[in-house]
Motif scaffolding. Structure first.
Motif, PDB file in Angstrom:
ATOM      1  N   ASN A 188       1.017  -1.309  -0.377  1.00 28.21           N
ATOM      2  CA  ASN A 188      -0.023   0.004   0.301  1.00 28.21           C
ATOM      3  C   ASN A 188       0.862   1.305   0.469  1.00 28.21           C
ATOM      4  OD1 ASN A 188      -1.276   2.144   0.616  1.00 28.21           O
ATOM      5  ND2 ASN A 188      -2.922   1.460   2.038  1.00 28.21           N
ATOM      6  N   THR A 189       1.460   2.056  -1.097  1.00 32.61           N
ATOM      7  CA  THR A 189       2.130   2.770  -1.909  1.00 32.61           C
ATOM      8  C   THR A 189       1.921   4.074  -1.014  1.00 32.61           C
ATOM      9  OG1 THR A 189       2.820   1.924  -3.272  1.00 32.61           O
ATOM     10  CG2 THR A 189       3.942   3.870  -3.157  1.00 32.61           C
ATOM     11  N   ASP A 190       0.646   4.950  -0.562  1.00 31.18           N
ATOM     12  CA  ASP A 190       0.791   6.068   0.448  1.00 31.18           C
ATOM     13  C   ASP A 190       0.781   5.377   1.441  1.00 31.18           C
ATOM     14  OD1 ASP A 190      -0.474   6.880  -2.451  1.00 31.18           O
ATOM     15  OD2 ASP A 190      -2.703   6.568  -1.762  1.00 31.18           O
ATOM     16  N   ARG A 191       0.277   4.731   2.176  1.00 35.23           N
ATOM     17  CA  ARG A 191       0.836   4.483   3.435  1.00 35.23           C
ATOM     18  C   ARG A 191       2.120   4.010   3.460  1.00 35.23           C
ATOM     19  NH1 ARG A 191      -2.337   2.078   8.201  1.00 35.23           N
ATOM     20  NH2 ARG A 191      -1.122  -0.118   9.255  1.00 35.23           N
ATOM     21  N   LEU A 192       2.618   2.897   2.772  1.00 43.17           N
ATOM     22  CA  LEU A 192       3.581   3.217   3.283  1.00 43.17           C
ATOM     23  C   LEU A 192       5.477   4.648   3.337  1.00 43.17           C
ATOM     24  CD1 LEU A 192       6.664   1.174   3.373  1.00 43.17           C
ATOM     25  CD2 LEU A 192       5.903   0.879   1.056  1.00 43.17           C
ATOM     26  N   ARG A 193       4.424   5.284   2.267  1.00 45.15           N
ATOM     27  CA  ARG A 193       5.240   6.861   2.340  1.00 45.15           C
ATOM     28  C   ARG A 193       4.572   7.464   3.411  1.00 45.15           C
ATOM     29  NH1 ARG A 193       4.150   8.208  -2.366  1.00 45.15           N
ATOM     30  NH2 ARG A 193       5.723   7.969  -3.448  1.00 45.15           N
ATOM     31  N   LEU A 194       3.637   6.897   3.533  1.00 46.30           N
ATOM     32  CA  LEU A 194       2.751   8.363   5.071  1.00 46.30           C
ATOM     33  C   LEU A 194       3.620   7.626   6.951  1.00 46.30           C
ATOM     34  CD1 LEU A 194       0.980  10.601   6.069  1.00 46.30           C
ATOM     35  CD2 LEU A 194      -0.235   8.479   6.734  1.00 46.30           C
ATOM     36  N   ARG A 195       3.892   6.876   6.199  1.00 47.92           N
ATOM     37  CA  ARG A 195       4.536   5.973   8.034  1.00 47.92           C
ATOM     38  C   ARG A 195       5.398   6.365   7.255  1.00 47.92           C
ATOM     39  NH1 ARG A 195       1.667   4.451  11.583  1.00 47.92           N
ATOM     40  NH2 ARG A 195       3.491   2.953  12.636  1.00 47.92           N
ATOM     41  N   LEU A 196       7.153   6.434   6.858  1.00 48.48           N
ATOM     42  CA  LEU A 196       8.344   6.447   6.223  1.00 48.48           C
ATOM     43  C   LEU A 196       8.585   7.982   6.603  1.00 48.48           C
ATOM     44  CD1 LEU A 196       9.668   4.441   3.478  1.00 48.48           C
ATOM     45  CD2 LEU A 196      10.048   4.662   5.222  1.00 48.48           C
ATOM     46  N   GLU A 197       7.209   8.828   6.086  1.00 43.59           N
ATOM     47  CA  GLU A 197       7.489  10.147   6.394  1.00 43.59           C
ATOM     48  C   GLU A 197       7.434  10.425   7.923  1.00 43.59           C
ATOM     49  OE1 GLU A 197       5.416  11.989   2.618  1.00 43.59           O
ATOM     50  OE2 GLU A 197       4.294  11.558   4.241  1.00 43.59           O
ATOM     51  N   GLN A 198       7.154   9.403   8.747  1.00 42.39           N
ATOM     52  CA  GLN A 198       6.022   9.872   9.854  1.00 42.39           C
ATOM     53  C   GLN A 198       7.246   9.548  10.955  1.00 42.39           C
ATOM     54  OE1 GLN A 198       2.539   7.685  10.449  1.00 42.39           O
ATOM     55  NE2 GLN A 198       1.337   9.078  10.477  1.00 42.39           N
ATOM     56  N   SER A 199       8.126   8.334  10.383  1.00 49.80           N
ATOM     57  CA  SER A 199       9.143   8.208  11.212  1.00 49.80           C
ATOM     58  C   SER A 199      10.481   8.726  11.061  1.00 49.80           C
ATOM     59  CB  SER A 199       9.612   6.424  10.488  1.00 49.80           C
ATOM     60  OG  SER A 199      10.406   6.423  10.972  1.00 49.80           O
TER      61      SER A 199
END
Ligand code: GDP
Length: 426
Positions: free
Chosen positions: A152-163
């Motif tokens: 799930n690319t959108d979720r993956l990007r969001l998770r990485l940004e938050q991290s």
């Protein structure tokens, strides 16, 4: 129907991989439920000698389904490189399943592991620098990335940004390093995810169904009881629970299903990394035991570091078996002691002038001094023996004395690194 756990009673490197490999033949499933690629299990069988870091030790048995549970720190590069090594060395493709809830070790976890050990200098913990502490910190900070997120690319990007928000502040201001961009990781993670897809499933359902069908399931622990963050030598512990009890969480097995807990301990002691090790021996005495120990000397299977050595520690092992909830013990490396006239065994600690047989809290461990007794050695090669009654009298006595000290039956005696070098004690 049963779930058996094979776990360490000490500081790790007790020979769990050998015992798991030897007992896996009768199981349908072998499951890893905690830790990552930060420790190695050495296995010697008909395919050769292997150091498994991430793959479960059932991978050499074609009838075993090997599961990486959600409690594991999943290093994807390590997963594929270990698998490729097995195949290139003639091992038939193992049955492997990976939990869709397992979290992924990211490149910056390894980076932070290295930077932090460097920053700590002389106070470093002796990390294997495989990213385990930063990985579990992220998990409990709720910044981790699950296998299912890779699809799930959108979720993956969001998770990485938050991290990366707080990590970039640390990189810039604490470590003086360049900051990281989330987009840098996305393509690679997605590609790794696609490669992993054939192995991914809901392993909790898989294992629960297997349990209710009556299959034998073996849960394989990593490291040992004394590295458990709650019950061990904190802060010189690891970052996930090393206890059998955690298998029910990290693999999603019903707690009532676990009815057999095999605690593995060596017939002497070894320890990798920093931290209190009360019964440590040094110089020529340690060098000789290290040289003779294991299958090719006592050196870390992941790092190659020389292991710290000691004689059997009844205080630590009794405690290790207690917190594991051991129902039986596997005693490994008994063959190694065949060169000694007398074998020292640590029976108690002295702390600030007071003798104790209880394993103390970490704050008292630094003051603890070992108290030894000596048991007669057998001065012979016992590695070819397959029946307990054929062991020399003093070797039998050594095992029975340790059994009494630990308070848990020693059911297995390993007298060599190979699969067949094992004695079932009546
Ligand atoms: P694990 O992480 O608990 O599986 O332990 P390691 O594989 O890191 O370390 C155990 C070492 O002992 C390895 O070198 C094994 O090959 C070796 N080993 C296991 N059992 C025996 C045994 O009974 N005798 C001897 N000589 N070596 C053993």
């Amino acid at each position: 129907m049963s779930v058996t756990a094979i776990v360490g009673a000490n500081w790790g490197d007790e020979g769990k991989g050998k015992i798991t490999d030897a007992l896996a033949a009768k199981c349908g499933f072998v499951v890893r439920y905690q830790g990552g690629a930060n420790a190695g299990h050495t296995i010697i069988n008909e395919y050769g000698k292997f150091a498994l870091h991430l793959l479960p030790s059932g991978v050499f048995h074609p009838n075993v389904v090997n599961v990486i549970g959600q409690g594991v720190a999943l290093d994807l590069h390590k997963f594929f490189s270990e698998l490729e090594e097995l195949l290139s060395r003639g091992v038939p493709a193992p049955e492997l399943r990976v939990s869709d809830r397992a979290q992924v070790v990211l490149p910056f976890h390894k980076l932070f592991d290295e930077l932090e050990e460097k920053r700590l200098g002389d106070s470093a913990f002796g990390s294997t620098k495989t990213g385990i502490a930063p990985f579990y910190s992220d998990k409990y900070f709720k910044l981790g990335i699950q296998v299912a997120d890779l699809y799930n690319t959108d979720r993956l990007r969001l998770r990485l940004e938050q991290s990366l928000i707080s990590k970039n502040i640390l990189l810039e201001h604490l470590y003086n390093e360049p900051i990281l961009q989330p987009d840098h990781y996305i393509d690679e993670l997605k590609q790794l995810g696609e490669r992993l897809k054939p192995y991914v499933c809901d392993t909790t359902v898989l294992l629960q169904q297997a349990y209710h069908r009556g299959e034998q399931i073996l849960a394989e622990g990593q490291l040992g009881a004394l590295r458990d963050p709650d019950n061990g030598i904190y802060p010189f512990s690891t970052s996930s629970s090393t206890l059998a009890g955690f298998a029910t969480v990290g693999a999603g097995l019903p707690p009532y299903a676990m009815n057999r807990i095999v605690a593995v301990t060596k017939a002497y002691s070894s320890c990798v990394g920093a931290g209190p090790f009360v019964n440590e021996i040094f110089d020529a005495e340690a060098d000789e035991l290290r040289r003779r120990g294991g299958d090719a000397g006592e050196f870390g299977a992941t790092t190659g570091r020389p292991r710290r050595m000691g004689w059997f520690d009844a205080v630590a092992t009794r405690y290790g078996c207690l917190v594991q909830g051991a129902t039986e013990v596997a005693l490994t490396n008994l063959d190694v002691l065949g060169y000694l006239d007398d074998i020292p065994v640590c029976v108690a600690y002295k702390i600030n002038g007071l003798q104790t047989e209880s394993f103390p809290v970490p704050a008292d461990l630094d003051q603890a001094k070992p108290i030894y007794t000596k048991l007669p050695g057998w001065k012979s090669d016992i590695s070819g023996i397959r029946h307990f009654g054929e062991l020399p009298d003093s070797a039998q006595r050594y095992v029975l004395t340790l059994e009494k000290m630990i308070g848990v039956p020693i059911k297995w005696i390993s007298n060599g690194p190979k699969r067949e070098q094992i004695i079932e004690k009546p």
